[in-house]
Design a protein around this motif. Structure first.
Motif, mmCIF file in Angstrom:
data_model
loop_
_atom_site.group_PDB
_atom_site.id
_atom_site.type_symbol
_atom_site.label_atom_id
_atom_site.label_comp_id
_atom_site.label_asym_id
_atom_site.label_seq_id
_atom_site.Cartn_x
_atom_site.Cartn_y
_atom_site.Cartn_z
ATOM 1 N N TRP A 172 12.525 2.885 7.654
ATOM 2 C CA TRP A 172 11.559 4.162 8.293
ATOM 3 C C TRP A 172 10.635 4.471 7.017
ATOM 4 C CZ3 TRP A 172 13.083 9.052 11.028
ATOM 5 C CH2 TRP A 172 11.956 9.590 11.466
ATOM 6 N N LEU A 173 11.459 4.781 6.034
ATOM 7 C CA LEU A 173 10.463 5.275 4.838
ATOM 8 C C LEU A 173 9.789 4.313 3.986
ATOM 9 C CD1 LEU A 173 13.120 7.849 3.511
ATOM 10 C CD2 LEU A 173 10.695 8.438 4.220
ATOM 11 N N ALA A 174 10.303 3.045 4.058
ATOM 12 C CA ALA A 174 9.307 1.847 3.623
ATOM 13 C C ALA A 174 8.417 1.024 4.424
ATOM 14 C CB ALA A 174 10.561 0.611 3.077
ATOM 15 N N SER A 175 8.281 1.699 5.726
ATOM 16 C CA SER A 175 7.203 0.965 6.391
ATOM 17 C C SER A 175 6.000 1.502 6.030
ATOM 18 C CB SER A 175 7.855 1.419 8.001
ATOM 19 O OG SER A 175 6.784 1.212 9.033
ATOM 20 N N PRO A 176 5.034 0.516 6.346
ATOM 21 C CA PRO A 176 3.757 0.707 6.152
ATOM 22 C C PRO A 176 3.044 1.534 7.167
ATOM 23 C CG PRO A 176 4.170 -1.665 5.860
ATOM 24 C CD PRO A 176 5.355 -1.164 6.512
ATOM 25 N N PHE A 195 12.095 0.829 -1.571
ATOM 26 C CA PHE A 195 10.869 1.402 -2.256
ATOM 27 C C PHE A 195 9.867 0.004 -2.895
ATOM 28 C CE2 PHE A 195 8.362 2.727 -5.992
ATOM 29 C CZ PHE A 195 7.747 3.906 -5.568
ATOM 30 N N ALA A 196 10.679 -0.776 -3.426
ATOM 31 C CA ALA A 196 10.206 -1.935 -4.061
ATOM 32 C C ALA A 196 9.352 -2.988 -2.826
ATOM 33 C CB ALA A 196 10.994 -2.764 -4.996
ATOM 34 N N ALA A 248 5.538 -3.768 -2.164
ATOM 35 C CA ALA A 248 5.226 -5.492 -2.280
ATOM 36 C C ALA A 248 4.495 -5.607 -0.971
ATOM 37 C CB ALA A 248 6.723 -6.272 -2.300
ATOM 38 N N GLU A 249 4.922 -5.122 0.138
ATOM 39 C CA GLU A 249 4.329 -5.367 1.377
ATOM 40 C C GLU A 249 2.872 -5.000 1.351
ATOM 41 O OE1 GLU A 249 6.376 -5.789 5.499
ATOM 42 O OE2 GLU A 249 6.868 -3.487 4.541
ATOM 43 N N ASN A 250 2.551 -3.800 0.627
ATOM 44 C CA ASN A 250 1.375 -3.248 0.349
ATOM 45 C C ASN A 250 0.396 -4.208 -0.265
ATOM 46 O OD1 ASN A 250 -0.499 -1.031 1.144
ATOM 47 N ND2 ASN A 250 -0.580 -0.838 -0.946
ATOM 48 N N MET A 251 1.183 -4.520 -1.257
ATOM 49 C CA MET A 251 0.349 -5.343 -2.305
ATOM 50 C C MET A 251 -0.090 -6.773 -1.790
ATOM 51 S SD MET A 251 -0.285 -3.707 -5.086
ATOM 52 C CE MET A 251 -0.878 -5.037 -6.266
ATOM 53 N N VAL A 252 0.868 -7.301 -1.044
ATOM 54 C CA VAL A 252 0.623 -8.709 -0.410
ATOM 55 C C VAL A 252 -0.724 -8.453 0.698
ATOM 56 C CG1 VAL A 252 1.401 -10.165 1.086
ATOM 57 C CG2 VAL A 252 2.639 -9.542 -0.677
ATOM 58 N N ALA A 253 -0.501 -7.146 1.351
ATOM 59 C CA ALA A 253 -1.748 -7.074 2.281
ATOM 60 C C ALA A 253 -3.219 -6.642 1.697
ATOM 61 C CB ALA A 253 -1.414 -5.475 3.299
ATOM 62 N N GLY A 296 -0.637 6.706 3.428
ATOM 63 C CA GLY A 296 -1.815 6.342 2.943
ATOM 64 C C GLY A 296 -1.734 5.208 2.033
ATOM 65 N N GLY A 297 -0.638 4.356 1.858
ATOM 66 C CA GLY A 297 -0.400 3.259 0.910
ATOM 67 C C GLY A 297 -1.532 2.351 1.231
ATOM 68 N N PHE A 298 -1.925 2.079 2.564
ATOM 69 C CA PHE A 298 -2.740 0.812 3.128
ATOM 70 C C PHE A 298 -3.853 1.021 2.167
ATOM 71 C CE2 PHE A 298 -3.476 4.239 5.858
ATOM 72 C CZ PHE A 298 -4.797 4.353 6.004
ATOM 73 N N SER A 299 -4.451 2.189 1.817
ATOM 74 C CA SER A 299 -5.852 2.273 1.185
ATOM 75 C C SER A 299 -6.006 2.098 -0.317
ATOM 76 C CB SER A 299 -6.274 3.632 1.493
ATOM 77 O OG SER A 299 -5.325 4.667 0.906
#
Length: 250
Positions: A39-43, A177-178, A182-187, A48-51
Motif C-alpha cells: 500500500w505505502l509503496a504504491s504509486p 521504499f526502494a 524505482a517504479e517512479n523513475m522508470v515511469a 505526488g511522487g509521479f510528478s
C-alpha cells in the motif's frame, strides 16, 4: 435426447462467516506487514511522487540519456549513489527510532536529509512528499502520527514513521521504499526519453535485482558513513529549474 440441464439438487455451499472464515489447510500465510508495505509503496498513494523525475528529465536534454541502455545505467547509478548511501540508510535508522519512540532522533535524521538536497527543487520534493505522507497518516491513523506532532518530516522519515507500526522487517520496508522509487523513475524514463513499456520493464527488472544489495549496504551504514555526494545530479537539478519545456517538478 439427454437434456442440457436437469433439475438439480441444491449443492452444499459453505458461506464464510466471521465465526468461520475461509480457512483451508493450504490457506496462504502472509508475511507480517506485507499488505501495508504494498500500500505505502504504491504509486497510487496520494503523495505526488509521479510528478517528479529526480533530474532524469534534465539528464535527457543535457546528459545524453537518450536510449534504454543509458537510462538504465543512469537510474541504476542513482540507486547506488543517492538511495543506498543516503535515503535508504536514513530510512533504516529512522524505523528503529520510530519504533523506540525517539522523536529527537527522527528530527536529527530529518535535518540530515534536508541538508543533502543540493537544489531548491530536490529539497521541495522531499518536503512536499513527506508532508503529504504525514497528512495521510494523520488522517488515517492519528495515533501512529504522534511522533510527528508539531513538525513536518521529509519523505524518508515520514515513510519510516508510517511503517514503524508494522511487523515487517527493516530490510523489507527499505526494499518496498526502494521499489516504489524505482517504479517512479522508470515511469519518468518512459515519458521523458521516451521509452516503450517493454523497455521500462527491462529496466525495472534490473533495478529489482539490484535493490537487495542496495538495502544491505544502506543498513550497514552508520551516521558517519552516510553520504549523498552526486555533483552531476545537483548541477542538472539546478538547470532543470529553468528548463524551457518540462513535464516534471524536479
Amino acid at each position: 435426447m439427454t437434456p442440457l440441464r436437469t433439475k438439480a439438487t441444491p449443492t452444499a455451499m459453505t458461506i464464510p462467516t466471521p465465526e468461520a472464515p475461509c480457512a483451508t489447510p493450504d490457506a496462504p500465510v502472509f508475511t507480517p506487514g506485507l499488505l501495508q508495505l504494498i500500500w505505502l509503496a504504491s504509486p497510487a498513494l496520494p503523495v505526488g511522487g509521479f510528478s517528479y523525475s529526480e533530474v532524469l528529465e534534465a539528464a535527457v536534454e543535457w546528459a545524453g540519456v537518450a536510449t534504454e541502455t543509458v537510462a538504465s545505467d543512469w537510474i541504476a547509478d542513482q540507486l547506488q549513489l543517492t538511495q543506498a548511501r543516503g535515503d535508504l540508510a536514513v530510512l533504516a535508522q529512522a524505523i528503529a527510532a520510530a519504533r523506540a519512540g525517539d522523536g529527537a532522533r527522527l528530527q536529527a535524521l530529518d535535518a540530515w536529509v534536508r541538508q543533502t538536497r543540493e537544489s531548491a527543487e530536490l529539497r521541495l520534493q522531499t518536503e512536499q512528499m513527506g508532508r503529504s505522507l504525514a497528512d495521510w497518516l494523520r488522517g488515517l491513523h492519528p495515533d501512529r502520527a504522534a511522533l510527528l506532532a508539531g513538525w513536518q518530516p521529509s519523505y524518508p522519515v515520514a515513510f519510516a514513521v508510517s511503517t514503524a507500526h508494522t511487523h515487517a522487517s527493516v530490510a523489507d520496508i527499505c526494499a518496498a521504499f526502494a521499489f516504489g522509487w524505482a517504479e517512479n523513475m522508470v515511469a519518468s524514463a518512459i515519458k521523458s526519453v521516451p521509452l516503450g513499456q517493454s523497455a521500462g520493464q527491462r529496466i525495472l527488472a534490473r533495478l529489482a535485482a539490484a535493490i537487495p544489495a542496495a538495502v544491505a549496504q544502506a543498513m550497514a551504514l552508520g551516521d558517519e558513513d552516510r553520504q549523498a555526494l552526486s555533483p552531476m545530479l545537483a548541477i542538472l537539478s539546478a538547470r532543470h529549474e529553468t528548463q524551457y519545456s518540462r513535464l516534471f517538478r524536479s
